[in-house]
Scaffold this motif. Structure first.
Motif, mmCIF file in Angstrom:
data_model
loop_
_atom_site.group_PDB
_atom_site.id
_atom_site.type_symbol
_atom_site.label_atom_id
_atom_site.label_comp_id
_atom_site.label_asym_id
_atom_site.label_seq_id
_atom_site.Cartn_x
_atom_site.Cartn_y
_atom_site.Cartn_z
ATOM 1 N N ALA A 116 66.971 -23.244 4.282
ATOM 2 C CA ALA A 116 67.805 -22.938 3.106
ATOM 3 C C ALA A 116 67.879 -21.425 2.935
ATOM 4 O O ALA A 116 66.851 -20.748 2.963
ATOM 5 C CB ALA A 116 67.207 -23.584 1.864
ATOM 6 N N ARG A 117 69.092 -20.921 2.766
ATOM 7 C CA ARG A 117 69.237 -19.461 2.643
ATOM 8 C C ARG A 117 68.561 -18.948 1.384
ATOM 9 O O ARG A 117 67.986 -17.875 1.355
ATOM 10 C CB ARG A 117 70.716 -19.080 2.612
ATOM 11 N N ASN A 118 68.677 -19.714 0.316
ATOM 12 C CA ASN A 118 68.015 -19.332 -0.932
ATOM 13 C C ASN A 118 67.736 -20.597 -1.736
ATOM 14 O O ASN A 118 68.127 -21.698 -1.339
ATOM 15 C CB ASN A 118 68.884 -18.343 -1.736
ATOM 16 N N GLU A 120 68.932 -21.541 -4.477
ATOM 17 C CA GLU A 120 70.164 -22.140 -4.989
ATOM 18 C C GLU A 120 70.735 -23.150 -3.990
ATOM 19 O O GLU A 120 71.102 -24.268 -4.347
ATOM 20 C CB GLU A 120 71.187 -21.024 -5.228
ATOM 21 N N GLU A 121 70.780 -22.720 -2.735
ATOM 22 C CA GLU A 121 71.310 -23.609 -1.701
ATOM 23 C C GLU A 121 70.436 -24.859 -1.568
ATOM 24 O O GLU A 121 70.926 -25.976 -1.433
ATOM 25 C CB GLU A 121 71.392 -22.875 -0.351
ATOM 26 N N HIS A 124 71.071 -27.180 -4.489
ATOM 27 C CA HIS A 124 72.422 -27.741 -4.504
ATOM 28 C C HIS A 124 72.438 -29.097 -3.782
ATOM 29 O O HIS A 124 73.059 -30.051 -4.247
ATOM 30 C CB HIS A 124 73.398 -26.754 -3.847
ATOM 31 N N GLU A 125 71.736 -29.151 -2.648
ATOM 32 C CA GLU A 125 71.650 -30.410 -1.890
ATOM 33 C C GLU A 125 70.251 -30.558 -1.308
ATOM 34 O O GLU A 125 70.060 -30.422 -0.098
ATOM 35 C CB GLU A 125 72.634 -30.380 -0.713
ATOM 36 N N ARG A 128 69.350 -32.423 1.955
ATOM 37 C CA ARG A 128 69.775 -31.869 3.246
ATOM 38 C C ARG A 128 68.590 -31.171 3.926
ATOM 39 O O ARG A 128 68.532 -31.058 5.149
ATOM 40 C CB ARG A 128 70.893 -30.848 2.997
#
Length: 340
Positions: A116-118, A120-121, A124-125, A128
């Motif tokens: 995950a880049r951050n 937030e990402e 968000h899901e 995943r």
């Protein structure tokens, strides 16, 4: 003073600072620690704790260790085999929102967070990235729930929450709150009948603020929802924390005690530390005082003043020694005869 203590060291909740307090008290009073086998830093975490994980545990004899405080996943019946029945059990909790933000940085290399880049990402899901079947997934969801020994992936039903809170209350005498660290230390001092100097500390294993990221309101809500079991634990024990203060100490006396603690801390900082307090890793002059640098967080440390007398230097050094170095020094001391 009470000398038999179990501390459940919940991850990323000011628990390294509490551990330093226990190390110092144990060293000063010559107490025995329940060290992980071969002097490791964790009790075979993330497995549920077992008595056989403790160096020197012998199944036939009465529980003979005074202090159990290394990282473990709590399992009460096994802990009872290691420490006397008179032991005080305590732990410290942190707001799951800040806990998650901190974990994401510190445990960036784990399976759930590395892609995950951050944060937030990730939020968000989450599914995943998050797979509960992978061994290190517990860092990403309901980490406190996991450390207390429960299933972090369980359904959040009122009944499950109720049973979990009841079980924690049945095992633990005291649950502290890291957002109210000074008040927590006063409460700990009262519960254990220790003196002020025993619970004074400098913050250990803290990170440089450059890696802290502000969270939007929607992120905060997502974190609470994702860590719903942790949130339930935190809300409940934050409430009982203040009820306990009102019942046993009172707000006015608590304020006085906190002031005394902060004053003593400031005095010791003046005596012990070079400069104004914690410094970045590259500025730490004594490598034996360098905290473990882990994940993508920059973990701060301290420099001790030069020219102190032996006794003062020893006291100052105890206050700022990072947990891995302190743990291994105490381990060597306790098992000296073994290592010769």
């Amino acid at each position: 003073p009470k000398t038999n203590v179990v501390f459940l060291k919940v991850h990323k909740s000011a628990s390294s600072t509490v551990m330093n307090i226990l190390f110092r008290f144990g060293e000063t009073h010559n107490l025995t620690f329940a060290f992980p086998l071969n002097g490791g830093s964790q009790l075979f975490y993330p497995h549920h704790f077992m008595a056989k994980f403790v160096q020197g545990f012998s199944p036939g004899s009465a529980p003979q260790f005074n202090i159990l405080c290394h990282h473990m996943r709590f399992l009460h019946p096994e802990v009872q085999r290691v420490v006397p029945s008179t032991a005080i059990y305590f732990s410290i909790l942190r707001n799951p929102v800040q806990l998650m933000e901190s974990s994401f940085v510190y445990y960036k290399g784990t399976s759930s967070f590395s892609r995950a880049r951050n944060l937030e990402e990730f939020l968000h899901e989450p599914y995943r990235f998050y797979n509960p079947k992978i061994a290190d997934s517990h860092y990403a969801k309901n980490l406190m729930t996991f450390d207390f020994g429960f299933n972090p992936d369980g359904d959040v039903t009122p009944k499950r929450v109720h049973l979990m809170l009841k079980a924690i209350e049945a095992s633990f005498d005291l649950l502290l709150i890291s957002e109210y660290f000074d008040e927590s230390m006063v409460l700990l001092k009262e519960t254990l009948c220790w003196d002020l100097d025993s619970v004074v500390s400098f913050p250990l294993n803290i990170r440089d603020s450059s890696t802290r990221s502000p969270l939007s309101d929607s992120m905060v809500e997502k974190i609470k929802k994702w860590n719903r079991l942790d949130w339930e634990i935190y809300i409940h024990f934050n409430k009982t924390f203040w009820e306990r203060i009102d019942r046993d100490i009172g707000r006015e006396r608590m304020q006085r005690e906190v002031r005394a603690l902060q004053q003593r801390q400031a005095e010791l900082a003046e005596i012990c530390l070079q400069g104004k307090g914690s410094v970045a890793p590259k500025e730490i002059k004594d490598s034996s005082l360098m905290p473990l640098q882990f994940g993508s967080a920059k973990i701060l440390g301290y420099n001790i003043r030069q020219g102190l007398d032996k006794k003062t230097e020893r006291m100052c050094r105890q206050l700022v020694t990072p947990e891995l170095q302190y743990s291994s020094a105490l381990y060597k001391k306790q098992f000296l005869q073994k290592l010769q």
